[in-house]
Structure formats: structure tokens, C-alpha cells
Design an enzyme around this catalytic site. Structure first.
Site, mmCIF file in Angstrom:
data_model
loop_
_atom_site.group_PDB
_atom_site.id
_atom_site.type_symbol
_atom_site.label_atom_id
_atom_site.label_comp_id
_atom_site.label_asym_id
_atom_site.label_seq_id
_atom_site.Cartn_x
_atom_site.Cartn_y
_atom_site.Cartn_z
ATOM 1 C CG ASP A 154 -4.262 2.774 11.355
ATOM 2 O OD1 ASP A 154 -5.244 3.462 11.748
ATOM 3 O OD2 ASP A 154 -4.357 1.972 10.406
ATOM 4 N NE ARG A 169 -2.631 1.229 3.593
ATOM 5 C CZ ARG A 169 -3.544 1.315 4.568
ATOM 6 N NH1 ARG A 169 -4.836 1.382 4.276
ATOM 7 N NH2 ARG A 169 -3.175 1.293 5.838
#
Length: 531
Positions: A447, A167
Site C-alpha cells: 500500500d 480510517r
């Protein structure tokens, strides 16, 4: 494998940092490749970012997201995406994590089908972190990845590792250490370009990719730019068109109204869509930042069974399976709780219930954040999904509309929930400024997405005014300032990640929370303070 330099433009990307340790990553040929990507994509990227700003201005003025009338033909016509590669036919459990060397090894060995190596939300994008990640990914692709801990313990990738999917950063994030023609490069293109340049041909030769997860898209035009960038990269690297495959995270509210269109834009290479639930909640908050009637309760009450999230996930399944693409479920952020068996049992029960909901709804796979959760999720999907995927589950029963997709859920804001948002936003931001992008806080792996939820909710609750806790105590800036000061002091006195940058994080959160406008992304102003 180096690409002949004559294939590239004469002026390569320029590096504005010391690169002594990264000469084998930042080769002249690789930098020329980056320059080619930048010159091709940058004008369109800037136009797309401007379109985002204009779209948000309309929402701020009272407009509501909706399905596009100009793309109705795409939604209503019959078409399917390209065949899915053999290596990605079974994705029932995927583990995600940052690109730190030991973590990559543990994730590849965890027993999951796929490892999503994250250069975005679970990585703090210091230049060293990103380049170290590129070295680690290259070694993983080449089969040479190993790690020795300071205590002498050795880590190596096992015989049957997970399939690697990478990603890159979203279109909005810059990489200030790389310029082309005096312009700062997009972090997305630096991440994608370096990984593709050094690994694409090796992966293709082994029938393993390269495969990518694409984050933060808001419109089909943004997906089309990725498709064109990948086509250009394939041409430059002498690979067949369609070699590079993509899974798109549907993690913005505007994107849920363009899922058919995003698949169509990438139809020659897309593999599926993913329910990026935490970023999706953040996007809901940001989209409706000026809409008092669409405030959400505290984060713990905004679960996937509330109507607007249930509709989102089921519409994603229906859309994907109609087009022959996978519908991936969302993240389980829980981590094992050591020393408290009862609390751990309750946390793991939540994971099981979430994964059972996903597989029974028709998802083809799911995400976990910790290796210990792989077997739990795998057991659920193995027992309820006897086939490699559920493309045959068409979910024609799903009937949803614009209003359902944007309806806020009921709930409350408790003092504990408010305080938790302050703590999570502070501790994550402080750790991020220290270079950590994935931080355990109260037995959840936080996160950037979850920190964004925390600070966005705080901004909304405070700026819409006259909100109260259930006991009628006011939610106001005095409370926020007091809570932030208390948590900052506590963090400074601890050994927790972020202790050294607690004051910097508190100062940044004070500015962002008191500002008249909700900032688009926490990571943009924080990036200016990242070493």
C-alpha cells in the site's frame, strides 16, 4: 438520516466535479455539514501542518525527537481513558482493506473481529473511489450491501460480520473536488464528515459506533483537533458527547514520544493505539532524511525484532495498558502463494512467528491484509490470549529511552534489495495513478506506506553518497535510472496493474528521487495526476 438544514450554516461546501451518481451522498444537508466542519477546523489544521514543517526543519538541522518537557505532568500523573464499548472489547484479529464493494463484503465475512475500512493508504483517492466507498459503507451500515460479479456470482454480508471501523485520510491530504469559501477541504474531513453524517445515528442506535482509525498524527495537538471535530459533529448530529470512538495509529516517529499525550487529548473517546509499523518505518526515514548516521538497511531487514522497533511496540503496550486502552499490533502483509507450497509454507510461518511475538508481548490484537490470514492469526491469539484482551498485562518491565527509540539497526543494502525498492515504488505508483491503492507485488500486499519506504530509502541511499553494495559496487543515480527504465519497460509490456501509467509513474519517481529534498509524501504530487 438527514439532519434538519437549519442546524447548519447557509453556505454549503461546493463540489468541483460531476456528481450525478452521488446525489444521495452529496445532499445539501451533508454539504452544509462539511462546510461547518471545515470552517471550524481549517485554521487549526493549517497551523498544525505548519508546525510539522517547522519540526522537520529542526530535524533537518540536526535536532533529534524527544519527550516533551512541557507535558511531563501528563505522562507522570494517574488517569485513564473512558470505558471501551462492548463491541470493541475483543479485537484480537482485525482485517484491513479498501472500500471497494466486493472487498468490504469479503472482509466483513472473513471471521475477523474488526474490519478497518480504509479510505486512506490502501485507497487511491479519486473522487469516484471515495464517493463509491461512502455508498458502500452506508449500505454496509444499513445491512443492504451486496454485489454481483460480471460472471453472475453473488456476494452478501453474513450473519456475524466484523465490527466496522473507518480510517479517513490524514490531516495533510487535500480533497481538491470539495471547497468551502474558495478553500480546498481536507480529505480527512470529507471522509469523516460524509461517513458520520450518513451513518452515525444508525450506528449509535445499534450500539456499534461510529468508530474511527486516525492516521498519521504527529502531536497531541493534532489529536485534540480530532477530538474537537468529533465533539462538534456529535453536537450537530444530536449525539451524546463521546459517542464517536477513535483508535490512533502510532505511525510517525514524533508521535511515539507523545503517546500518553495523544491518549490524554482523546481520553473521552479513545479506545487504543495501533503499531502502524510500515508508516512508522517511513516516518523514521523521513524524520532522519538528512542524518547520514541513521540510514536503515533494505526493507526486508527492518523487522519488528530490531531494537528501535521492539522498543516502540513495547512502549506502546506499556503506555496503553497503563491508561486502560488497547495496544494493537501491526500488519501482516503476506498473501497466500498459489502453486508453490514450500514458498507458501515459509510465508505463513513468518505470519505465525510475527503474531506469536505480538500476543506474547502483550498486544490486544493484530492486523492482517488478506482473508486467508485471519484464521492463522486467530489461532495464535486464541491459544495465547484466553481473555478478550490483555489490559491486565502492564509490561512494567519495559524500560526504554529516547536513544533506543531512534537508534538505527544494522544491516546491508543488496543489489536485489535496491532493485526491489525501485520495482515496488514504480509498480505501486503506477497502479495508484490508475485508481488502485492496494496492490499485490511478489506475494506481499503493498500500500502507500510500503511504497513510501521504498522511494524514501532510494532517496537516502542516493543522496548521502559513497554507499556501496557488499561487493563494493557503487549505489548511484546511474544505477537507479537504469533500473527504473528496465522496470518501466517491463511493466508497460505486462498486464499488471499500472501498465497504462508506467511512464507517468516513472517520470514522477525520477523527479522525486533526483530532487535535493526528500518529499514529505509520494501521494501529494501523485494526487495532482490522479484522474
Amino acid at each position: 438520516m438527514a439532519v434538519p438544514s437549519e442546524k447548519f450554516v447557509s453556505q454549503p461546501a461546493r463540489i468541483l466535479a460531476s456528481t450525478t451518481d452521488y446525489q444521495d451522498i452529496l445532499t445539501p444537508e451533508a454539504l452544509a455539514f462539511l462546510a461547518r466542519l471545515h470552517r471550524f477546523a481549517e485554521p487549526r489544521r493549517q497551523a498544525l501542518l505548519q508546525a510539522r514543517r517547522q519540526r522537520q526543519a529542526r530535524y533537518d538541522a540536526g535536532a533529534l525527537p524527544d519527550f516533551r518537557p512541557d507535558t511531563k505532568a501528563i505522562r507522570e500523573s494517574d488517569w485513564t481513558v473512558a470505558p471501551i464499548p462492548r463491541a470493541l472489547q475483543d479485537r484480537r484479529v482485525e482485517i484491513t482493506g479498501p472500500v471497494e464493494r466486493k472487498m468490504i463484503i469479503n472482509a466483513l465475512n472473513a471471521g475477523a473481529k474488526v474490519f478497518m475500512a480504509d479510505l486512506e493508504d490502501s485507497s487511491a483517492p479519486s473522487f469516484a473511489n471515495q464517493l463509491d466507498g461512502q455508498i458502500n459503507l452506508r449500505d454496509a451500515v444499513n445491512g443492504t450491501l451486496e454485489y454481483r460479479s460480471p460472471e453472475g456470482k453473488e456476494y452478501r454480508v453474513g450473519a456475524n460480520p466484523a465490527v466496522l471501523v473507518v480510517r479517513p485520510r490524514g490531516w495533510h491530504l487535500p480533497e481538491r473536488h470539495v471547497t468551502v469559501d474558495g478553500e480546498t477541504m481536507a480529505g480527512a474531513l470529507v471522509d469523516f464528515g460524509l461517513y458520520a453524517f450518513h451513518n452515525a445515528r444508525t450506528l449509535h442506535a445499534n450500539d456499534l459506533g461510529p468508530y474511527f482509525y486516525l492516521p498519521k498524527l504527529e502531536a497531541m495537538e493534532e489529536a485534540a483537533l480530532w477530538d474537537d471535530v468529533m465533539t462538534l459533529a456529535e453536537d450537530e448530529l444530536d449525539l451524546p458527547v463521546g459517542t464517536m470512538k477513535a483508535t490512533v495509529l502510532i505511525e510517525t516517529l514524533p508521535a511515539v514520544f507523545q503517546m500518553h499525550e495523544i491518549l490524554h487529548a482523546l481520553r473521552g473517546r479513545v479506545v487504543g493505539l495501533n503499531c502502524g509499523r510500515w508508516d512508522y518505518i517511513f516516518s523514521y526515514l523521513k524524520t532522519f532524511r538528512r542524518h547520514r548516521d541513521r540510514l536503515l538497511p533494505e526493507r526486508g531487514q527492518v523487522v519488528m525484532t530490531v531494537p528501535f522497533l521492539k522498543a516502540y511496540s513495547e512502549l506502546l503496550i506499556q503506555t496503553c495498558h497503563r491508561r486502560g486502552a488497547f495496544a494493537m499490533g501491526g500488519m501482516a502483509a503476506q498473501i497466500p502463494i498459489k502453486g508453490d507450497e514450500d514458498a507458501n509454507d515459509k510465508a505463513m510461518a513468518k505470519v505465525r512467528a510475527d503474531k506469536l511475538r505480538e500476543v506474547q508481548a502483550g498486544h490486544d490484537g493484530t492486523w492482517v491484509a488478506h482473508p486467508a490470514l485471519v484464521s492463522i492469526a486467530m489461532d495464535i491469539f486464541d491459544r495465547h490470549m484466553s481473555t478478550p484482551n490483555q489490559l491486565h498485562v502492564k509490561r512494567e518491565d519495559v524500560k526504554t529511552d529516547r536513544d533506543t527509540l531512534i537508534s538505527p539497526c544494522g544491516g546491508t543494502i543488496s543489489c536485489a534489495g535496491f532493485d526491489n525498492n525501485v520495482e515496488v515504488a514504480l509498480r505501486y505508483t503506477a497502479a495508484w495513478l490508475e485508481g488502485l491503492g492496494c496492490v499485490p507485488i511478489h506475494n506481499l500486499m503493498e500500500d502507500a506506506a510500503t511504497a513510501e519506504i521504498a522511494r524514501s530509502q532510494l532517496w537516502q541511499w542516493l543522496h548521502h553518497g559513497s554507499l556501496e553494495f557488499p561487493d563494493h559496487a557503487p549505489i548511484d543515480f546511474a544505477l537507479f535510472d537504469h533500473a527504473l527504465a528496465a522496470h518501466t519497460h517491463r511493466l508497460q509490456k505486462s498486464n499488471a496493474p499500472g501498465a497504462r501509467r508506467a511512464t507517468d509513474a516513472a517520470r514522477l519517481l525520477t523527479v522525486l528521487t533526483h530532487a535535493d529534498q526528500l518529499g514529505d509524501f509520494l501521494t501529494l504530487p501523485a494526487y495532482e495526476q490522479l484522474a
